[in-house]
Write a protein that holds these residues in place. Sequence first.
Motif, PDB file in Angstrom:
ATOM      1  N   SER B 271       0.818  -1.226  -0.018  1.00  0.00           N
ATOM      2  CA  SER B 271      -0.019   0.031   0.037  1.00  0.00           C
ATOM      3  C   SER B 271       0.767   1.278  -0.041  1.00  0.00           C
ATOM      4  N   GLY B 272       2.179   1.099   0.072  1.00  0.00           N
ATOM      5  CA  GLY B 272       2.978   2.311   0.076  1.00  0.00           C
ATOM      6  C   GLY B 272       3.705   2.598   1.360  1.00  0.00           C
ATOM      7  N   ILE B 273       3.310   2.011   2.532  1.00  0.00           N
ATOM      8  CA  ILE B 273       4.018   2.339   3.665  1.00  0.00           C
ATOM      9  C   ILE B 273       5.409   1.829   3.471  1.00  0.00           C
ATOM     10  N   GLU B 274       6.456   2.628   3.867  1.00  0.00           N
ATOM     11  CA  GLU B 274       7.777   2.423   3.775  1.00  0.00           C
ATOM     12  C   GLU B 274       8.562   2.071   4.923  1.00  0.00           C
ATOM     13  N   TRP B 275       9.318   1.077   4.883  1.00  0.00           N
ATOM     14  CA  TRP B 275      10.301   0.556   5.914  1.00  0.00           C
ATOM     15  C   TRP B 275      11.261  -0.438   5.143  1.00  0.00           C
ATOM     16  N   GLY B 276      12.473  -0.566   5.956  1.00  0.00           N
ATOM     17  CA  GLY B 276      13.274  -1.547   5.428  1.00  0.00           C
ATOM     18  C   GLY B 276      14.658  -1.055   4.947  1.00  0.00           C
ATOM     19  N   TYR B 277      15.414  -2.048   5.103  1.00  0.00           N
ATOM     20  CA  TYR B 277      16.857  -1.600   4.773  1.00  0.00           C
ATOM     21  C   TYR B 277      16.867  -0.828   3.138  1.00  0.00           C
ATOM     22  N   ASN B 278      17.697   0.110   3.064  1.00  0.00           N
ATOM     23  CA  ASN B 278      18.230   0.188   1.733  1.00  0.00           C
ATOM     24  C   ASN B 278      19.463   1.263   2.038  1.00  0.00           C
ATOM     25  N   THR B 279      20.085   1.622   0.945  1.00  0.00           N
ATOM     26  CA  THR B 279      21.428   2.138   0.840  1.00  0.00           C
ATOM     27  C   THR B 279      21.686   3.476   1.678  1.00  0.00           C
ATOM     28  N   SER B 280      20.717   4.205   1.561  1.00  0.00           N
ATOM     29  CA  SER B 280      20.360   5.628   2.243  1.00  0.00           C
ATOM     30  C   SER B 280      20.590   5.226   3.728  1.00  0.00           C
ATOM     31  N   TYR B 281      19.574   4.226   4.197  1.00  0.00           N
ATOM     32  CA  TYR B 281      19.953   3.816   5.883  1.00  0.00           C
ATOM     33  C   TYR B 281      20.993   3.282   6.109  1.00  0.00           C
ATOM     34  N   LEU B 283      23.945   4.137   5.344  1.00  0.00           N
ATOM     35  CA  LEU B 283      24.825   5.170   5.259  1.00  0.00           C
ATOM     36  C   LEU B 283      24.633   6.379   6.448  1.00  0.00           C
ATOM     37  N   THR B 284      23.393   6.316   7.019  1.00  0.00           N
ATOM     38  CA  THR B 284      23.084   6.806   8.493  1.00  0.00           C
ATOM     39  C   THR B 284      23.781   5.882   9.424  1.00  0.00           C
ATOM     40  N   GLY B 285      23.470   4.888   9.370  1.00  0.00           N
ATOM     41  CA  GLY B 285      24.041   3.914  10.168  1.00  0.00           C
ATOM     42  C   GLY B 285      25.525   3.896  10.431  1.00  0.00           C
ATOM     43  N   LEU B 286      26.059   3.861   9.244  1.00  0.00           N
ATOM     44  CA  LEU B 286      27.597   3.908   9.142  1.00  0.00           C
ATOM     45  C   LEU B 286      28.206   5.050   9.792  1.00  0.00           C
ATOM     46  N   THR B 287      27.589   6.379   9.287  1.00  0.00           N
ATOM     47  CA  THR B 287      27.957   7.706  10.146  1.00  0.00           C
ATOM     48  C   THR B 287      27.646   8.142  11.611  1.00  0.00           C
ATOM     49  N   ALA B 294      17.805   9.948   5.681  1.00  0.00           N
ATOM     50  CA  ALA B 294      17.830   8.874   5.001  1.00  0.00           C
ATOM     51  C   ALA B 294      15.985   8.380   4.648  1.00  0.00           C
ATOM     52  N   ILE B 295      15.219   8.901   5.718  1.00  0.00           N
ATOM     53  CA  ILE B 295      13.988   8.758   5.551  1.00  0.00           C
ATOM     54  C   ILE B 295      13.493   9.879   4.509  1.00  0.00           C
ATOM     55  N   ASP B 302      15.361   9.587  -3.648  1.00  0.00           N
ATOM     56  CA  ASP B 302      16.889  10.224  -3.983  1.00  0.00           C
ATOM     57  C   ASP B 302      17.823   9.074  -3.927  1.00  0.00           C
ATOM     58  N   THR B 303      18.447   8.592  -4.779  1.00  0.00           N
ATOM     59  CA  THR B 303      19.268   7.561  -4.650  1.00  0.00           C
ATOM     60  C   THR B 303      20.897   7.896  -5.361  1.00  0.00           C
ATOM     61  N   GLN B 304      21.324   9.076  -4.898  1.00  0.00           N
ATOM     62  CA  GLN B 304      22.414   9.574  -5.095  1.00  0.00           C
ATOM     63  C   GLN B 304      23.203   9.450  -3.731  1.00  0.00           C
ATOM     64  N   PHE B 305      23.667   8.195  -3.681  1.00  0.00           N
ATOM     65  CA  PHE B 305      24.145   7.793  -2.376  1.00  0.00           C
ATOM     66  C   PHE B 305      25.486   8.359  -2.060  1.00  0.00           C
ATOM     67  N   ALA B 306      26.259   8.631  -3.000  1.00  0.00           N
ATOM     68  CA  ALA B 306      27.555   9.082  -2.672  1.00  0.00           C
ATOM     69  C   ALA B 306      27.304  10.588  -2.144  1.00  0.00           C
ATOM     70  N   GLU B 307      26.573  11.272  -2.783  1.00  0.00           N
ATOM     71  CA  GLU B 307      26.321  12.832  -2.320  1.00  0.00           C
ATOM     72  C   GLU B 307      25.652  12.674  -0.760  1.00  0.00           C
ATOM     73  N   GLN B 308      24.744  11.702  -0.637  1.00  0.00           N
ATOM     74  CA  GLN B 308      24.379  11.503   0.704  1.00  0.00           C
ATOM     75  C   GLN B 308      25.532  11.438   1.748  1.00  0.00           C
TER      76      GLN B 308
END
Lengths: 315, 315
Positions: B271-281, B283-287, B294-295, B302-308
Motif C-alpha cells: 500500500s506504500g508504507i515504507e520501511w526496511g533496509y536500503n543504501t541510504s539507511y 549510510l546513516t547507520g555507518l555515520t 535517509a527517511i 533520491d538515490t545519489q548515495f555518494a552525495e548523501q
Amino acid sequence: MTVDGIKVFDATLRDGGLVNDFYFDDQFVKALYKANIEAGIDYMEFGYRASKKQFDPAKFGKWKFTSDEDVWAAIGEKDPRMKLSIMVDVGRTDFREDIKPRNESPIDLFRVATYIDTIPEACEMINYISGLGYETTCNLMAISKCTDEQIAQALYQLAQTPALAVYIVDSYGALYPKQTRKLTRLFHNILSPAGKEVGIHGHNNQQCAFANTLEAKELGAKWLDGTVYGMGRGAGNCHSEALLGYLDGKKYHVEPILNLISEWMLPIKQSGIEWGYNTSYMLTGLTNQHPRTAIAATKKKDTQFAEQLKFLSYQ
Amino acid sequence: MTVDGIKVFDATLRDGGLVNDFYFDDQFVKALYKANIEAGIDYMEFGYRASKKQFDPAKFGKWKFTSDEDVWAAIGEKDPRMKLSIMVDVGRTDFREDIKPRNESPIDLFRVATYIDTIPEACEMINYISGLGYETTCNLMAISKCTDEQIAQALYQLAQTPALAVYIVDSYGALYPKQTRKLTRLFHNILSPAGKEVGIHGHNNQQCAFANTLEAKELGAKWLDGTVYGMGRGAGNCHSEALLGYLDGKKYHVEPILNLISEWMLPIKQSGIEWGYNTSYMLTGLTNQHPRTAIAATKKKDTQFAEQLKFLSYQ
C-alpha cells in the motif's frame, strides 16, 4: 581499524551471475572494474570458467565460461592495483584444457569451489592450477551442512596443497555470528600452522551475511567476499558497500561503489533481475537448506510462508 | 537453545507506528494480538501514550495516544499468556494525569524511553509509574552516541529505580555485533548486582538488527525486541519471525507470525508504507546519525548515495 593483510574480494560477476545467467552489459563490467579499483578492492572475480562440454554457451552469458580474451576485452590494460580471479567448480570445469600458464593470462587467482565430498578432486585441481603459476584458494561450499570432523579432515588435506586460503562458504545463509566464530576458529587452528589463511563468503538469507563477515574478520579471517548491492544467488551476499564503509580509511573507499549502485545496480534490479532478502529465503536459511525452493517461491510470487516452512521442515 | 527468562517483545504497533503515523486497521491489531499469543510472544506493545497537549490527535492514529479503552476494545478479554505494554517518552507524556493504577488497566508494563541527558526525568517517571503498580523498563535511546562513562552514570542511577530492565536501544542502527557485545557486558556489570536485566532493541540500517539481538542474548540479555516483518522507523527492526524461528521450540512458534506476514504485512507494504533496509539507511547507520536524512531521501526517491554520504560526513 586495521586492514593489514585483508583482501576484500568482489564476487559480483560470479555470484551475481547466478541470478542473471551471467548476462552482464559490457559497459557494466567495465564500470564495475573501474569502481573496484577506485574503491581499493583487492581482487575482482570475473565469473566462472565452466566447461562448455557440460553447459551450453548459447544459454548463458560469457562470464560463466570466462576466457582470458573476455577479460582482456573488458579491462584493456591490466591495472597493478587489483588482482583478478576466476572461479572453477570441481567437476564442472575442463581445467586441464582450459587454463593456460599464468604468464599468458590476465588472471592471478583461481578459486576452486568444492563440496565436502570432493576434497581429493579439489586438491588435485589446486595442485594442477598452482603448477601453472597461479594463486589458488579453496571455497568450501555448504559449510553449514558439514560436521566439524568432516571439516577438519578436509582442512588437513587442503593444508598440504599450495592454496593460499580456505573459505567458509555459507551457501545456505544458515550461519549465525556465533557459529561463524566457531568455524573461523576451527579453520584457523588447522590452517595457520600450514601458513594458510581463512576466507568468508556469506549469504544473506537471515540477514547475517555482513555481520558474519565482520565476525570472521574479528577472529582473523583475511579474505572477505562482498558483492555490490549484495547481488548474488537468492538472498544475495554481504554488500561490498557495507564492508567498504566499515573498513573505510586510507585503503578502502566506498564512494565509487555507491556511484555504481546509483548508476547500474538500481536499474539492473528494476529491470526485474531478482535477489535479496525475503521471508522465503529466511526460511531456507533457518532450516539450513539449499535456497532452491525459496528461489522458486520468489519467482512465482508464492507468499504462503507458513506452508513453505512446513514443506522445508519435512525435507 | 535455552529460552529461560527470555522475554520476546513485539514492538510492531509502536515502532511500526512511526512509519504510518499510527494508523493501523483495527482488524490488523486484533490479528497481531492473536498471532503474538499463538507465537508465544511474552509482551506486546500497544504504541505510545503520548501527550495530547503536545501532539494533535487529529494528525495521528490512536496508537500514538493509546488509552486503556483502546486496548480493551482491541483485545476483548485479557489473555493471561501475554503481557501488554505501552511506551512513554520522557517529556512527551502527561504521565501524572494519563496513567491510572494498574489494577484498573489492561496494561502490565510501561517502557520509559529516554535519551542520555534526561535520566533524572526518566527515573522520576519510572518511580512514579512503578508506584501505580506497573512493571517498568527504561529504554536508553541513541546508545551509539553515548560514551561508556555516560552510560555507566545513567545505569547507576537507573539501578536504584524499580525498573526491571534497561534496554540498549540502537536508534541509529549504528552498532556492529562486537560493539553490541561490549555494551551488553557494560550494562550487565552494572545492572546485574541490582537484580536488573538487559534488553536490546535493534535497527536494521546496516542489516545487523537480528545479528546484534542474537549477540546480546548470547551475553545474557533477556528482553529481546522484534517487530513483525521488521516494521519500524527507517530501516526497521529485528524481524520477529527471524527471532522466533531462531528460538523456536516448545515455547515459541514462528508460524502464526508467518501467516500474519502473508495476510497483513505484505499488503501494508504494497500500500506504500515504507520501511526496511536500503543504501541510504546504511549510510546513516555507518555515520552514526539519526535516520531522518535517509527517511527524506527514501521518500523523494533520491538515490545519489555518494552525495548523501558526503552530506552526512560533514554533519
